[in-house]
Design an enzyme around this catalytic site. Sequence first.
Site, PDB file in Angstrom:
ATOM      1  N   ASP A 142       0.740  -1.262   0.101  1.00  0.00           N
ATOM      2  CA  ASP A 142       0.065   0.049  -0.046  1.00  0.00           C
ATOM      3  C   ASP A 142       0.769   0.955   0.010  1.00  0.00           C
ATOM      4  OD1 ASP A 142      -2.211   1.848   0.812  1.00  0.00           O
ATOM      5  OD2 ASP A 142      -3.331  -0.150   0.980  1.00  0.00           O
ATOM      6  N   HIS A 205      -3.677   5.892   3.257  1.00  0.00           N
ATOM      7  CA  HIS A 205      -4.488   4.894   2.995  1.00  0.00           C
ATOM      8  C   HIS A 205      -3.769   3.430   3.536  1.00  0.00           C
ATOM      9  CE1 HIS A 205      -5.755   1.843  -0.238  1.00  0.00           C
ATOM     10  NE2 HIS A 205      -6.919   2.622  -0.246  1.00  0.00           N
ATOM     11  N   SER A 531     -11.082  -1.223  -1.097  1.00  0.00           N
ATOM     12  CA  SER A 531      -9.760  -1.243  -0.376  1.00  0.00           C
ATOM     13  C   SER A 531      -9.883  -1.303   1.127  1.00  0.00           C
ATOM     14  CB  SER A 531      -8.891  -0.210  -0.789  1.00  0.00           C
ATOM     15  OG  SER A 531      -9.532   1.176  -0.297  1.00  0.00           O
TER      16      SER A 531
END
EC number: 3.4.21.25
Length: 740
Positions: A142, A205, A531
């Site tokens: 990520d 994220h 996600s």
Amino acid sequence: MAFPHFFYAIVIVFTIFCVLAHGSELKTYIVHVKRPEGRIHTQSDDTKSYHESFLPVRTTDSSSKHERLLYSYQNVISGFSARLTAEEVEAMKEKDGFISARLERMYHPLTTHSPNFLGLHQEMGFWKQSNFGKGVIIGVLDTGIFPSHPSFSGEGMPPPPAKWKGKCEFKVTECNNKLIGARSFNLAANASMIEAEPPIDDDGHGTHTASTAAGGFVQNASVLGNAYGTAVGMAPLAHLAIHKVCFGADCPESDVLGGLDAAIEDGVDVLSLSLGNESTPFYKDNIAIGSFAAVGKGIFVSCAGGNSGPSEQTILNEAPWILTVGASTIDRSIRATAKLGDGQEFDGESVFQPKDFPPQLLPLVYPGSNGKQDSAFCANGSLGGVDVKGKVILCDRGGGIAILDKGREVKNAGGVAMILANQQPDGFSTIAEAHVLPAAHVSYTAGLNIKAYINSTMSPMATILFKGTVIGDPLSPIVASFSSRGPSLATPGILKPDIIGPGVSILAAWPFPLDGNTNSKLKFNIESGTSISCPHLSGIAALLKSAHPSWSPAAIKSAIMTTADLENVKGTAIVDQTLTPANVFAIGAGHINPSKANDPGLIYDIAIDDYIPYLCGLGYTDEQVGIIAHKSVHCMTKIPEGQLDYPTFSVSLGPSQTFTRTVTNVGEPGSSYTVKIVPPPGVSITVKPDNLYFANVNQKASYSVTFSRTSNVTNIFSQGYLQWVSTKHAVRSVISVKFV
């Protein structure tokens, strides 16, 4: 008269120069090569030397090689990535052992309550039985991680297993028994840098997904005072290995492969990838190729299914050896209600819940009334000519503009609040966001009613009532409108997505304070997307791996899928954004039920070589299958997609078709199962035998399923399921039928 000829000559020379210059431009290529016969590479230096032999002669000095060769892959593919010109690639094709070279693709990055919603409780049940994921290593690819967040504290964590070979590129004190590894892979993202930058998360994220999968218990978590409780990931005692492969919105393919390669080498048990690109054949899809290598080494791979719903055939990461995850809601909302001047109220959502917002009605404006689409979507700079100062502004969702950016435009133009209304495709699917001003995100139907009210009066008025955290939606889980849908383009005979899980308005760790309080250590945010649902399933896979260390990736996947729920909290069929029953292309096998997955009774197991006849059956050449399988392949045996021993059925049906399946007993010895069939409309199903008996644990049994068309139907697709039922277990296989 000579001037035109001279001019044309200049144009021709310039054109040739441009063509040559373009051909000389360095770009990143993924190069697949054959493994050399009679030569076994036992050291990475041997492999690297072999890969360097494919580079152009003029780059063979050490400094040029260092700049051009980005990654020499050891595990994920037989090949490398390098900075090359188009001319150099053409020359490389003449070398023995060359298979293919392709420009790299760019992938993109696609909680306090979700554990309780999934039935995970600290003092009892599956969490305790699985030791909270103890001893399992989850590799997350990520945007990096914020290592000092309390969700990643090493307190109370056991040391990593002895097999762990990874490293930490942070300061030694920033890694611990929770965060056991952190590396950055940015050679393609920034080819001019020789040294990789630290894997710090400057986006958020990666921190969010990592803590969702395996964050530890953190009390008193909230986002701007909402969703208050104890934040914890799915596998709180699992270890985390972080691989930073995304930089902003971009995740270069060669860097992703570099992260995958290292994760396999370092010894992870589960891989979580919340990123993707458009569907493509598997021999061109390096996430599929790299994941095949991982699964072959016993590593479970979970991937986000994409955020391009509700349109059909938008699903990503479709390979059958990958768990493809869609997104759904939990039973919590952070409510913000739009109240109109005529007394109508429409419930919506917002994380930002100001205590001092005045309850009195304010003027309400819909900028789209002027007929300009940009104004309707509250696009950047679109409200400059609209009188919005001191007013509540109604904005339409969509238009390619991020939700938070719409609020910024309203605020910059002088508006005091925003009502965000869905477009028709999003229906009733709303999201709680940390807006920059008071806001309420409402449904499409609510938006239509609000616009009708605006058109009905000369002085429309509105306000927003903030009601905080509300738990108990009986329709949850609801499939999110953005969750990508099947059927799969790459493999229509495999039903995708595989599963849905929590992915809407999920609280997890965040690197930055949302309220500007830089001294606060408890930084959390609420995010949505497949996600976010992906790391939920990655963490649950880690729990299953801890509880059943001998299970293969396919066995874990089967347990997740055959025990999934088709009903919501209310006990009725799971619905989508239209509040009507969701089809199998939205939910796959259903919604994850971790406790049931821990005791599935029967599993469908697939060995890595079982995928080769399936890949041959897709019509791939020997060479294309070899790229995926990492070895020389001759397609002597081919099977239809539906013949793979998969836990679901996706059937293209003419008059009739028969498939076989093999199940393995992982329940009790002496178990008997009887088949229960809910046939898709227009289809009859015959199962032989219709009873299965297992004298022993790990005993296998096979059965055949014949699908026959019984009547003319107007729909293209039909759905149902078959279920093997014992006194204790119900093992369901969802069925999709396409009439051809």
